[in-house]
Design a protein around this motif. Structure first.
Motif, PDB file in Angstrom:
ATOM      1  N   ALA A 157       3.560  12.833  11.025  1.00 30.32           N
ATOM      2  CA  ALA A 157       2.886  11.688  11.644  1.00 30.32           C
ATOM      3  C   ALA A 157       3.828  10.546  12.011  1.00 30.32           C
ATOM      4  O   ALA A 157       3.386   9.551  12.576  1.00 30.32           O
ATOM      5  N   ILE A 158       5.115  10.674  11.746  1.00 35.19           N
ATOM      6  CA  ILE A 158       6.046   9.566  11.997  1.00 35.19           C
ATOM      7  C   ILE A 158       6.042   9.147  13.464  1.00 35.19           C
ATOM      8  O   ILE A 158       6.154   7.957  13.770  1.00 35.19           O
ATOM      9  N   ARG A 159       5.861  10.094  14.382  1.00 35.81           N
ATOM     10  CA  ARG A 159       5.807   9.743  15.811  1.00 35.81           C
ATOM     11  C   ARG A 159       4.623   8.818  16.094  1.00 35.81           C
ATOM     12  O   ARG A 159       4.745   7.873  16.867  1.00 35.81           O
ATOM     13  N   ILE A 160       3.520   9.084  15.468  1.00 41.73           N
ATOM     14  CA  ILE A 160       2.317   8.262  15.657  1.00 41.73           C
ATOM     15  C   ILE A 160       2.545   6.877  15.069  1.00 41.73           C
ATOM     16  O   ILE A 160       2.176   5.870  15.673  1.00 41.73           O
ATOM     17  N   TYR A 161       3.158   6.815  13.889  1.00 42.11           N
ATOM     18  CA  TYR A 161       3.442   5.519  13.265  1.00 42.11           C
ATOM     19  C   TYR A 161       4.379   4.697  14.144  1.00 42.11           C
ATOM     20  O   TYR A 161       4.152   3.521  14.363  1.00 42.11           O
TER      21      TYR A 161
ATOM     22  N   ILE B 160      -3.698   8.707   9.502  1.00 36.00           N
ATOM     23  CA  ILE B 160      -4.297   7.516  10.115  1.00 36.00           C
ATOM     24  C   ILE B 160      -5.439   6.993   9.245  1.00 36.00           C
ATOM     25  O   ILE B 160      -5.554   5.788   9.014  1.00 36.00           O
ATOM     26  N   GLN B 161      -6.264   7.889   8.740  1.00 28.77           N
ATOM     27  CA  GLN B 161      -7.367   7.478   7.863  1.00 28.77           C
ATOM     28  C   GLN B 161      -6.844   6.829   6.589  1.00 28.77           C
ATOM     29  O   GLN B 161      -7.366   5.795   6.144  1.00 28.77           O
ATOM     30  N   ASP B 162      -5.814   7.416   5.997  1.00 32.23           N
ATOM     31  CA  ASP B 162      -5.232   6.871   4.770  1.00 32.23           C
ATOM     32  C   ASP B 162      -4.642   5.482   5.022  1.00 32.23           C
ATOM     33  O   ASP B 162      -4.826   4.556   4.225  1.00 32.23           O
ATOM     34  N   THR B 163      -3.945   5.357   6.143  1.00 31.10           N
ATOM     35  CA  THR B 163      -3.352   4.068   6.500  1.00 31.10           C
ATOM     36  C   THR B 163      -4.433   3.025   6.738  1.00 31.10           C
ATOM     37  O   THR B 163      -4.334   1.891   6.249  1.00 31.10           O
ATOM     38  N   ASN B 164      -5.472   3.388   7.469  1.00 30.33           N
ATOM     39  CA  ASN B 164      -6.570   2.451   7.719  1.00 30.33           C
ATOM     40  C   ASN B 164      -7.251   2.024   6.424  1.00 30.33           C
ATOM     41  O   ASN B 164      -7.624   0.856   6.272  1.00 30.33           O
TER      42      ASN B 164
ATOM     43  N   ASN C  66      -0.945  20.205  12.205  1.00 31.33           N
ATOM     44  CA  ASN C  66      -0.326  18.913  12.508  1.00 31.33           C
ATOM     45  C   ASN C  66      -1.365  17.872  12.890  1.00 31.33           C
ATOM     46  O   ASN C  66      -1.298  16.725  12.453  1.00 31.33           O
ATOM     47  N   SER C  67      -2.335  18.267  13.723  1.00 28.01           N
ATOM     48  CA  SER C  67      -3.355  17.302  14.154  1.00 28.01           C
ATOM     49  C   SER C  67      -4.196  16.823  12.979  1.00 28.01           C
ATOM     50  O   SER C  67      -4.576  15.649  12.918  1.00 28.01           O
ATOM     51  N   THR C  68      -4.460  17.690  12.024  1.00 33.55           N
ATOM     52  CA  THR C  68      -5.223  17.291  10.838  1.00 33.55           C
ATOM     53  C   THR C  68      -4.408  16.339   9.971  1.00 33.55           C
ATOM     54  O   THR C  68      -4.930  15.331   9.482  1.00 33.55           O
ATOM     55  N   VAL C  69      -3.134  16.640   9.789  1.00 33.49           N
ATOM     56  CA  VAL C  69      -2.265  15.761   8.994  1.00 33.49           C
ATOM     57  C   VAL C  69      -2.188  14.375   9.639  1.00 33.49           C
ATOM     58  O   VAL C  69      -2.262  13.354   8.953  1.00 33.49           O
TER      59      VAL C  69
ATOM     60  N   GLY D 237       0.832  -1.201   0.000  1.00 36.69           N
ATOM     61  CA  GLY D 237       0.000   0.000   0.000  1.00 36.69           C
ATOM     62  C   GLY D 237       0.862   1.244   0.000  1.00 36.69           C
ATOM     63  O   GLY D 237       1.865   1.310   0.711  1.00 36.69           O
ATOM     64  N   VAL D 238       0.478   2.226  -0.807  1.00 32.93           N
ATOM     65  CA  VAL D 238       1.204   3.496  -0.891  1.00 32.93           C
ATOM     66  C   VAL D 238       0.187   4.623  -0.809  1.00 32.93           C
ATOM     67  O   VAL D 238      -0.844   4.574  -1.487  1.00 32.93           O
ATOM     68  N   PHE D 239       0.466   5.641   0.031  1.00 30.49           N
ATOM     69  CA  PHE D 239      -0.420   6.806  -0.003  1.00 30.49           C
ATOM     70  C   PHE D 239       0.363   8.102  -0.055  1.00 30.49           C
ATOM     71  O   PHE D 239       1.495   8.206   0.385  1.00 30.49           O
TER      72      PHE D 239
END
Length: 95
Positions: free
Chosen positions: A84-88, A59-63, A51-54, A11-13
């Protein structure tokens, strides 16, 4: 029917269509792989978002891609990968 890891796509986004260059390169170096691409052209550009929107979009794109049963997600969006790398790292498994 169970799909083996080898049979699952990559998967690529990206926030738009720029990630297609990543897809082209992946197709060159991994010619036997299937690729699912998601270009979020409805919400482009991510760079002008908070940042919060990104993070939320990432997360939505990944899901979305995970629901396509991909074996790995490639973040081809510079903004998403930098913000978003911290979240990942906190929430996903890295190979």
């Amino acid at each position: 029917m169970n799909t083996t890891l080898k049979e699952k796509p990559i998967g690529v986004f990206d926030s738009g269509i720029g990630g297609l260059t990543v897809v082209k390169h992946l197709s060159t170096v991994l010619p036997n792989e299937h690729i699912v691409y998601f270009g979020d052209t409805a919400r482009v550009p991510y760079g002008s978002k908070s940042n919060s929107t990104v993070i939320e979009y990432s997360i939505q794109d990944t899901n979305f891609l995970l629901h396509k049963n991909v074996k790995v997600v490639v973040v081809a969006c510079n903004t998403a990968s930098s913000i978003a790398i911290r979240i990942y790292r906190k929430n996903l498994v890295f190979l």
